[in-house]
Design an enzyme around this catalytic site. Structure first.
Site, short mmCIF file in Angstrom:
data_model
loop_
_atom_site.label_atom_id
_atom_site.label_comp_id
_atom_site.label_asym_id
_atom_site.label_seq_id
_atom_site.Cartn_x
_atom_site.Cartn_y
_atom_site.Cartn_z
N ALA A 66 0.88 -1.27 0.08
CA ALA A 66 0.05 0.04 0.02
C ALA A 66 0.78 1.12 -0.04
CB ALA A 66 -0.81 0.01 1.19
N GLY A 111 0.25 -5.01 1.08
CA GLY A 111 -1.07 -5.20 0.21
C GLY A 111 -0.84 -5.69 -1.39
N GLU A 114 -1.21 -9.36 -0.50
CA GLU A 114 -2.96 -9.61 -0.20
C GLU A 114 -3.65 -9.40 -1.66
OE1 GLU A 114 -3.40 -7.65 4.12
OE2 GLU A 114 -2.53 -6.25 2.47
N GLU A 134 4.17 -5.54 7.29
CA GLU A 134 3.51 -4.43 8.01
C GLU A 134 4.03 -4.05 9.35
OE1 GLU A 134 0.81 -5.73 4.70
OE2 GLU A 134 1.90 -6.59 6.22
#
Length: 260
Positions: A66, A111, A114, A134
């Site tokens: 992200a 992300g 993911e 993260e």
């Protein structure tokens, strides 16, 4: 002229979506999440599209995570909303009615991993690196990483990757079941195209039936999953594709599936 956040290209029945922020290693900001959501919504409704391939622009990254610069300014409420936004996208990919292949051409971190795990199949270049880092930012995965990694790789591997934040190479990802195949980087595009082409020639309603059964079975008890499979199996007998497939087998020819 500003480059689009997401590129879309069709080759026959295969639609390739490319996250197009190579200067940011294709990091997912809110606008990119929205672009992906719109693109998948469109592909779901387009009868000409039978398979979707998802990848990242450039040679360094599939999606490196992200967008940290954007996340750094979020409040607790905004952070929760950002997570929900990402999870809606991941869920729509996971439940997409047509096969989705992640072509992992480089870093798939946070992300990005993911996003890849929400896809139905994953092919990685041997140079790819995957992980959930993260914790190094004082965060946890927010787009479904703890849950999908758990279901793909098991508790021990999920805790290792999420607690240490350390990335793994493609070979270990394959051993853990996080990816389906690993190929030399130079062969990645062709291997993905070959897989997508094979799926594009298969019976679309049967593919959807498989996707629906596996998705449902992963979220219910065995007995319920078996009952759902029986119902879907029966429905296939009402399709023209089933008649074409069985006739083609008996006539020793290649079937021509129309998706009806």
């Amino acid at each position: 002229m500003t480059e689009p956040l997401l590129r879309s290209a069709d080759e026959g029945a295969i639609r390739t979506l490319t996250v197009n922020r190579p200067d940011k290693l294709n990091a997912l900001n809110a606008a990119t999440l929205d672009a992906l959501q719109a693109a998948f919504d469109d592909a779901a409704q387009d009868a000409a599209v039978r398979v979707v391939v998802l990848t990242g622009a450039g040679t360094k990254a599939f999606v490196a995570g992200a967008d940290i610069a954007e996340m750094a300014e979020l409040t607790a409420v905004a952070g929760r909303d950002f997570s929900a936004r990402g999870q809606r996208l991941m869920r729509s990919i996971e439940t997409f009615p047509k096969p989705v292949i992640a072509m992992i051409n480089g870093f798939a971190l946070g992300g990005g991993l993911e996003l890849a795990m929400a896809c139905h199949l994953r092919i990685a270049a041997d140079s790819a690196r995957l992980g959930q880092p993260e914790v190094n930012l004082g965060l946890i995965p927010g787009f479904g990483g703890t849950q999908r990694l758990l279901r793909l790789a098991g508790r021990a591997a999920t805790l290792e990757l999420c607690l240490t934040g350390a990335p793994i190479d493609a070979a270990r990802a394959l051993a853990l079941g996080v990816v389906n195949r690993v190929v030399p980087a130079a062969e990645l595009a062709e291997a993905t195209r070959a897989l997508a082409a094979g799926l594009a020639e298969a019976a679309p309603l049967a593919l959807r039936g498989v996707l629906d059964c596996v998705h449902a079975g992963g979220e219910c008890a065995l007995g319920e999953g078996l009952a759902y499979e029986t119902a879907q199996f029966g429905l296939m007998f009402a399709t023209e594709d089933m008649r074409e497939g069985t006739r083609a087998f008996l006539e020793r020819r290649k079937p021509r599936f129309a998706g009806r």
